[in-house]
Design a protein around this motif. Structure first.
Motif, mmCIF file in Angstrom:
data_model
loop_
_atom_site.group_PDB
_atom_site.id
_atom_site.type_symbol
_atom_site.label_atom_id
_atom_site.label_comp_id
_atom_site.label_asym_id
_atom_site.label_seq_id
_atom_site.Cartn_x
_atom_site.Cartn_y
_atom_site.Cartn_z
ATOM 1 N N THR A 1 -11.952 25.853 -64.333
ATOM 2 C CA THR A 1 -13.290 25.554 -64.862
ATOM 3 C C THR A 1 -13.229 25.407 -66.378
ATOM 4 O O THR A 1 -12.711 26.290 -67.080
ATOM 5 N N ILE A 2 -13.729 24.281 -66.863
ATOM 6 C CA ILE A 2 -13.724 24.004 -68.304
ATOM 7 C C ILE A 2 -15.130 23.627 -68.756
ATOM 8 O O ILE A 2 -15.828 22.859 -68.081
ATOM 9 N N LYS A 3 -15.556 24.182 -69.867
ATOM 10 C CA LYS A 3 -16.824 23.781 -70.486
ATOM 11 C C LYS A 3 -16.530 23.376 -71.931
ATOM 12 O O LYS A 3 -15.784 24.054 -72.630
ATOM 13 N N THR A 4 -17.111 22.256 -72.331
ATOM 14 C CA THR A 4 -16.886 21.739 -73.683
ATOM 15 C C THR A 4 -18.170 21.842 -74.500
ATOM 16 O O THR A 4 -19.239 21.434 -74.038
ATOM 17 N N TYR A 5 -18.051 22.399 -75.682
ATOM 18 C CA TYR A 5 -19.182 22.516 -76.610
ATOM 19 C C TYR A 5 -18.981 21.548 -77.776
ATOM 20 O O TYR A 5 -17.851 21.337 -78.226
ATOM 21 N N ARG A 6 -20.067 21.002 -78.252
ATOM 22 C CA ARG A 6 -20.020 20.062 -79.382
ATOM 23 C C ARG A 6 -20.594 20.748 -80.616
ATOM 24 O O ARG A 6 -21.643 21.408 -80.540
ATOM 25 N N VAL A 7 -19.911 20.572 -81.752
ATOM 26 C CA VAL A 7 -20.384 21.128 -83.025
ATOM 27 C C VAL A 7 -20.650 19.958 -83.971
ATOM 28 O O VAL A 7 -19.712 19.292 -84.424
ATOM 29 N N ASN A 8 -21.918 19.677 -84.219
ATOM 30 C CA ASN A 8 -22.296 18.588 -85.122
ATOM 31 C C ASN A 8 -22.231 19.046 -86.572
ATOM 32 O O ASN A 8 -22.631 20.175 -86.893
ATOM 33 N N ILE A 9 -21.749 18.176 -87.441
ATOM 34 C CA ILE A 9 -21.593 18.500 -88.861
ATOM 35 C C ILE A 9 -22.574 17.675 -89.683
ATOM 36 O O ILE A 9 -22.566 16.440 -89.624
ATOM 37 N N SER A 10 -23.434 18.348 -90.422
ATOM 38 C CA SER A 10 -24.323 17.664 -91.372
ATOM 39 C C SER A 10 -23.850 18.010 -92.780
ATOM 40 O O SER A 10 -23.675 19.183 -93.113
ATOM 41 N N ARG A 11 -23.643 16.979 -93.580
ATOM 42 C CA ARG A 11 -23.170 17.211 -94.952
ATOM 43 C C ARG A 11 -24.361 17.282 -95.908
ATOM 44 O O ARG A 11 -25.240 16.418 -95.884
ATOM 45 N N ILE A 12 -24.340 18.319 -96.725
ATOM 46 C CA ILE A 12 -25.406 18.493 -97.714
ATOM 47 C C ILE A 12 -24.804 18.415 -99.112
ATOM 48 O O ILE A 12 -23.606 18.622 -99.301
ATOM 49 N N PHE A 13 -25.637 18.080 -100.079
ATOM 50 C CA PHE A 13 -25.161 17.931 -101.457
ATOM 51 C C PHE A 13 -25.757 19.041 -102.310
ATOM 52 O O PHE A 13 -26.972 19.250 -102.329
ATOM 53 N N ASN A 14 -24.884 19.744 -103.016
ATOM 54 C CA ASN A 14 -25.306 20.865 -103.858
ATOM 55 C C ASN A 14 -25.925 20.340 -105.147
ATOM 56 O O ASN A 14 -25.256 19.682 -105.938
ATOM 57 N N THR A 15 -27.205 20.632 -105.349
ATOM 58 C CA THR A 15 -27.897 20.170 -106.564
ATOM 59 C C THR A 15 -28.227 21.336 -107.495
ATOM 60 O O THR A 15 -29.193 21.294 -108.256
ATOM 61 N N GLU A 16 -27.396 22.380 -107.439
ATOM 62 C CA GLU A 16 -27.599 23.510 -108.353
ATOM 63 C C GLU A 16 -26.974 23.203 -109.714
ATOM 64 O O GLU A 16 -26.097 22.347 -109.837
ATOM 65 N N ILE A 17 -27.449 23.911 -110.711
ATOM 66 C CA ILE A 17 -26.894 23.801 -112.067
ATOM 67 C C ILE A 17 -25.918 24.951 -112.280
ATOM 68 O O ILE A 17 -26.219 26.111 -111.987
ATOM 69 N N LYS A 18 -24.721 24.604 -112.766
ATOM 70 C CA LYS A 18 -23.723 25.630 -113.055
ATOM 71 C C LYS A 18 -24.012 26.311 -114.389
ATOM 72 O O LYS A 18 -23.902 27.523 -114.518
ATOM 73 N N GLU A 19 -24.393 25.493 -115.397
ATOM 74 C CA GLU A 19 -24.572 26.065 -116.739
ATOM 75 C C GLU A 19 -25.483 25.179 -117.582
ATOM 76 O O GLU A 19 -25.461 23.957 -117.465
ATOM 77 N N VAL A 20 -26.278 25.827 -118.409
ATOM 78 C CA VAL A 20 -27.072 25.133 -119.434
ATOM 79 C C VAL A 20 -26.712 25.730 -120.784
ATOM 80 O O VAL A 20 -26.760 26.948 -120.969
ATOM 81 N N LYS A 21 -26.336 24.863 -121.715
ATOM 82 C CA LYS A 21 -26.071 25.302 -123.081
ATOM 83 C C LYS A 21 -27.086 24.658 -124.013
ATOM 84 O O LYS A 21 -27.439 23.487 -123.848
ATOM 85 N N VAL A 22 -27.531 25.431 -124.979
ATOM 86 C CA VAL A 22 -28.437 24.904 -126.003
ATOM 87 C C VAL A 22 -27.791 25.161 -127.361
ATOM 88 O O VAL A 22 -27.463 26.300 -127.698
ATOM 89 N N ASP A 23 -27.602 24.085 -128.115
ATOM 90 C CA ASP A 23 -26.960 24.167 -129.437
ATOM 91 C C ASP A 23 -25.629 24.924 -129.362
ATOM 92 O O ASP A 23 -25.281 25.701 -130.261
ATOM 93 N N SER A 24 -24.914 24.724 -128.261
ATOM 94 C CA SER A 24 -23.570 25.270 -128.026
ATOM 95 C C SER A 24 -23.524 26.790 -127.896
ATOM 96 O O SER A 24 -22.869 27.325 -127.005
ATOM 97 N N THR A 25 -24.212 27.497 -128.790
ATOM 98 C CA THR A 25 -24.033 28.951 -128.809
ATOM 99 C C THR A 25 -25.315 29.727 -128.508
ATOM 100 O O THR A 25 -25.262 30.933 -128.334
ATOM 101 N N GLU A 26 -26.456 29.044 -128.443
ATOM 102 C CA GLU A 26 -27.711 29.772 -128.222
ATOM 103 C C GLU A 26 -27.734 30.410 -126.835
ATOM 104 O O GLU A 26 -27.238 29.845 -125.861
ATOM 105 N N GLU A 27 -28.314 31.599 -126.754
ATOM 106 C CA GLU A 27 -28.405 32.289 -125.467
ATOM 107 C C GLU A 27 -29.495 31.657 -124.614
ATOM 108 O O GLU A 27 -30.600 31.386 -125.087
ATOM 109 N N VAL A 28 -29.158 31.402 -123.352
ATOM 110 C CA VAL A 28 -30.098 30.773 -122.429
ATOM 111 C C VAL A 28 -30.366 31.727 -121.268
ATOM 112 O O VAL A 28 -29.447 32.284 -120.687
ATOM 113 N N THR A 29 -31.643 31.928 -120.947
ATOM 114 C CA THR A 29 -32.002 32.785 -119.821
ATOM 115 C C THR A 29 -32.566 31.920 -118.687
ATOM 116 O O THR A 29 -33.141 30.852 -118.939
ATOM 117 N N LEU A 30 -32.391 32.381 -117.471
ATOM 118 C CA LEU A 30 -32.862 31.643 -116.297
ATOM 119 C C LEU A 30 -33.825 32.509 -115.505
ATOM 120 O O LEU A 30 -33.545 33.659 -115.206
#
Length: 205
Positions: free
Chosen positions: A90-119
């Motif tokens: 006896t064999i049963k086959t399962y299907r796994v569908n793959i949906s691709r998503i795109f990461n739209t997060e921000i890794k880093e924000v810099k202001v004037d190179s050295t200014e401290e930025v809060t989120l």
């Protein structure tokens, strides 16, 4: 007389996990969302009957469990898992569908190179020098294929670019708010996230 126990014909899955989370089955099908950059994923699967065996279709051998099984998903949108019951037939086959998503997060924000930025709740804030003629905002998206667009307070586009995006701008008022949209590239435009960057001039002592 010895009574032989009938071998089970149970070829069902007990559990399928991705990233440690059990997936919900719908009539023999599972759905997985993966980052569009991934070319392989790891899954865990267990059959209902401890004597059943299973494998990812295309791999060589049946095993008792799939534990951190590496599945090549490069260029495909689904794969299958086959469960072989204890009876060997006896064999049963399962299907796994793959949906691709795109990461739209921000890794880093810099202001004037050295200014401290809060989120806080997708709002990046920074205090800037009141005497500087220009201020530089640098946005680094988590995915370097993302398209970054920076708007002014009237929704005019100031700059749009893929990957790390730098805006040089000046302002006369005490503070200024920019709207930032991070969007997937061609084929992934439906993925987008909006942020704000608020610059406030320090008070002059």
């Amino acid at each position: 007389n010895l009574k032989l126990e009938k071998e089970s014909n149970d070829a069902t899955l007990k559990e399928l996990k991705y990233k440690g989370t059990a997936l919900t089955e719908n009539e023999g099908t599972f759905e997985i969302e993966v980052d569009n950059r991934l070319t392989n994923i790891q899954i865990d699967a267990t059959p209902n009957n401890a004597n059943a065996k299973l494998k990812v279709v295309g791999s060589a051998d049946y095993v008792s469990t799939l534990n951190g099984e590496n599945v090549d998903i490069d260029g495909i949108n689904y794969f299958e898992i086959e469960v072989l019951a204890e009876d060997g037939e006896t064999i049963k086959t399962y299907r796994v569908n793959i949906s691709r998503i795109f990461n739209t997060e921000i890794k880093e924000v810099k202001v004037d190179s050295t200014e401290e930025v809060t989120l806080n709740n997708k709002v990046y804030s920074s205090f800037v020098s009141p005497t500087a003629e220009n201020h530089i905002i640098e946005i680094t998206p988590d995915n370097d294929l993302a398209v970054v667009t920076i708007y002014d307070e009237d929704d005019n586009v100031l700059i749009t670019a893929a990957g790390i995006t730098t805006l040089t701008d000046s302002f006369d008022e005490p503070s200024k708010t920019y709207k930032v949209k991070v969007q997937g590239p061609s084929g992934f435009e439906q993925f987008e996230t909006e942020y704000q960057v608020v610059l406030t001039k320090r008070s002059q002592d």
